[in-house]
Every structure is written in structure tokens, then in C-alpha cells.
Design a protein around this motif. Sequence first.
Motif, PDB file in Angstrom:
ATOM      1  N   VAL A 111      21.312 -26.820  70.587  1.00  0.00           N
ATOM      2  CA  VAL A 111      20.313 -27.330  71.310  1.00  0.00           C
ATOM      3  C   VAL A 111      20.352 -26.831  72.678  1.00  0.00           C
ATOM      4  CG1 VAL A 111      19.741 -29.430  69.813  1.00  0.00           C
ATOM      5  CG2 VAL A 111      21.643 -29.345  71.565  1.00  0.00           C
ATOM      6  N   ASP A 112      21.648 -26.432  73.258  1.00  0.00           N
ATOM      7  CA  ASP A 112      21.689 -25.898  74.411  1.00  0.00           C
ATOM      8  C   ASP A 112      22.799 -25.151  74.640  1.00  0.00           C
ATOM      9  OD1 ASP A 112      21.309 -26.009  77.243  1.00  0.00           O
ATOM     10  OD2 ASP A 112      22.791 -27.012  77.720  1.00  0.00           O
ATOM     11  N   MET A 113      22.836 -24.037  75.539  1.00  0.00           N
ATOM     12  CA  MET A 113      23.929 -23.065  75.563  1.00  0.00           C
ATOM     13  C   MET A 113      23.855 -22.586  77.075  1.00  0.00           C
ATOM     14  SD  MET A 113      24.968 -19.852  73.050  1.00  0.00           S
ATOM     15  CE  MET A 113      23.160 -19.751  72.612  1.00  0.00           C
ATOM     16  N   SER A 114      24.900 -22.230  77.674  1.00  0.00           N
ATOM     17  CA  SER A 114      24.946 -21.727  78.920  1.00  0.00           C
ATOM     18  C   SER A 114      26.147 -20.675  79.029  1.00  0.00           C
ATOM     19  CB  SER A 114      25.363 -22.566  80.425  1.00  0.00           C
ATOM     20  OG  SER A 114      26.581 -23.351  79.926  1.00  0.00           O
ATOM     21  N   VAL A 115      25.749 -19.434  79.221  1.00  0.00           N
ATOM     22  CA  VAL A 115      26.805 -18.440  79.317  1.00  0.00           C
ATOM     23  C   VAL A 115      26.980 -17.903  80.685  1.00  0.00           C
ATOM     24  CG1 VAL A 115      27.617 -16.051  78.465  1.00  0.00           C
ATOM     25  CG2 VAL A 115      26.188 -17.838  77.000  1.00  0.00           C
ATOM     26  N   ALA A 135      36.085 -26.617  69.975  1.00  0.00           N
ATOM     27  CA  ALA A 135      35.434 -27.805  69.826  1.00  0.00           C
ATOM     28  C   ALA A 135      35.853 -28.675  70.964  1.00  0.00           C
ATOM     29  CB  ALA A 135      35.579 -28.737  68.634  1.00  0.00           C
ATOM     30  N   LEU A 136      34.671 -29.018  72.041  1.00  0.00           N
ATOM     31  CA  LEU A 136      35.644 -29.916  73.021  1.00  0.00           C
ATOM     32  C   LEU A 136      35.446 -31.224  72.538  1.00  0.00           C
ATOM     33  CD1 LEU A 136      33.203 -28.098  75.805  1.00  0.00           C
ATOM     34  CD2 LEU A 136      35.797 -28.079  75.732  1.00  0.00           C
ATOM     35  N   TYR A 142      26.084 -35.161  68.099  1.00  0.00           N
ATOM     36  CA  TYR A 142      26.104 -34.040  68.889  1.00  0.00           C
ATOM     37  C   TYR A 142      27.547 -33.331  69.124  1.00  0.00           C
ATOM     38  CZ  TYR A 142      21.708 -35.154  71.069  1.00  0.00           C
ATOM     39  OH  TYR A 142      20.306 -35.250  71.036  1.00  0.00           O
ATOM     40  N   SER A 143      27.806 -32.295  69.347  1.00  0.00           N
ATOM     41  CA  SER A 143      28.980 -31.571  69.425  1.00  0.00           C
ATOM     42  C   SER A 143      28.906 -30.597  70.420  1.00  0.00           C
ATOM     43  CB  SER A 143      29.583 -30.716  68.167  1.00  0.00           C
ATOM     44  OG  SER A 143      29.604 -31.570  66.951  1.00  0.00           O
ATOM     45  N   GLY A 144      30.169 -30.398  71.137  1.00  0.00           N
ATOM     46  CA  GLY A 144      29.982 -29.336  72.255  1.00  0.00           C
ATOM     47  C   GLY A 144      31.295 -28.725  72.071  1.00  0.00           C
ATOM     48  N   THR A 145      31.045 -27.136  72.430  1.00  0.00           N
ATOM     49  CA  THR A 145      32.131 -26.281  72.316  1.00  0.00           C
ATOM     50  C   THR A 145      32.283 -25.259  73.401  1.00  0.00           C
ATOM     51  OG1 THR A 145      30.739 -24.537  71.409  1.00  0.00           O
ATOM     52  CG2 THR A 145      31.627 -25.967  69.887  1.00  0.00           C
ATOM     53  N   ARG A 162      29.244 -22.344  77.058  1.00  0.00           N
ATOM     54  CA  ARG A 162      29.528 -23.726  76.678  1.00  0.00           C
ATOM     55  C   ARG A 162      28.211 -23.782  75.705  1.00  0.00           C
ATOM     56  NH1 ARG A 162      33.478 -27.401  79.143  1.00  0.00           N
ATOM     57  NH2 ARG A 162      34.276 -26.059  80.759  1.00  0.00           N
ATOM     58  N   HIS A 163      28.360 -24.518  74.695  1.00  0.00           N
ATOM     59  CA  HIS A 163      27.457 -24.734  73.482  1.00  0.00           C
ATOM     60  C   HIS A 163      27.403 -26.251  73.074  1.00  0.00           C
ATOM     61  CE1 HIS A 163      26.617 -22.636  69.517  1.00  0.00           C
ATOM     62  NE2 HIS A 163      25.146 -23.059  69.994  1.00  0.00           N
TER      63      HIS A 163
END
Length: 175
Positions: A111-115, A135-136, A142-145, A162-163
Motif C-alpha cells: 500500500v505504500d513504499m519509500s526507497v 518486519a517492523l 497492516y504490516s511494515g518492513t 520502508r514498505h
Amino acid sequence: MAGKGASDSDLLRVSDEDGAAVEALDRQAARRAAAAVAAAAEPSPSFFEGFALQGIRVDSIHPGRILCSFTVPTRLAAGNHHLAPGAVVALVDEIGSAAAIADGRPLKVSVDMSVSFVDLAAAAPGDTLRIAARALGHRGAYSGTHVLVANAATGQVVAEGRHSLFGKMKIRSKI
């Protein structure tokens, strides 16, 4: 994020409490995630995924963490000088997704990613990259990595991503 002098091992260090929580997770879930990642290495129904991800090796997988290596192929080089930014984004997407399901969570969609492209020149054709993802956390669906891409020989960071992912979707049709 750690300071400039922090090594990759410092960035990936897990507290004793977090380590104990990970060790308590179901080992079967880790095996299922490893099988899912291995299946991703097989020819993909998507031309782009197969083209961009061919050659990834899973070096280790633990609940919520995955470590891969990847030799930069000429086909993914921008002007034959360094790894193309789009290829980096594909790696962050796929390896980040694998980390999100490595603890037995259901498959999710991005749903969202920043590189941040720290130093693409550190990833020339023939260079081996180390891709570490973890995995954060998970909150509801929802999950964050976090994904770190570095040159394996020099330790130079190529990119960091971040994903965010979402899962448990229910499809309701009014047809």
C-alpha cells in the motif's frame, strides 16, 4: 536509523526480548514462508517479476527476517553502469513482502513504499548484493518492513526501503 558509523550488524541487532519472542513463533510458519519465497524464485506469471528477480538466493529466513544475496545482472543495469532504480524498487517490494509473511502472516498487498537510493554506483553489474529485510511490526491487517540493500564485498549501502502492506481483505460483490 543508526548513525553513519553503524555497521550492518548493528542495524540488524535484535534485543534479547525481541529474540525470545521470535523464537517462540511457530517454526512451521517459517517453513511455509521459505517455501513461498522459493516459489517466487520459480518462473513468475509476471514477466517483470521474473525478469527483475531472477537470480535471488535466499541465504537465511527466520520469523520476520530474511537475508538474500543477488548478483547484479547486466540486464538490470542503467546504462550498464549500476543497478537501475526500478530494479531496486522491485527488490524492496518482493523481499519486504517476504519478511512480512516470514512469521506466518497471510499474504498482503503493498500500500505504500519509500526507497532512498543511497549509492546506486555501489551496485555495478557483477557485484553481489546483500539484501536484509525485517518486519517492523504488525497492527491489525497492516504490516511494515524495512529493507537494506548493500554491496556484499564493500558493505556500502546501495538503498534502503520502508514498505507498508495490507492483508485480510474481503471481497464483496454486489453483482
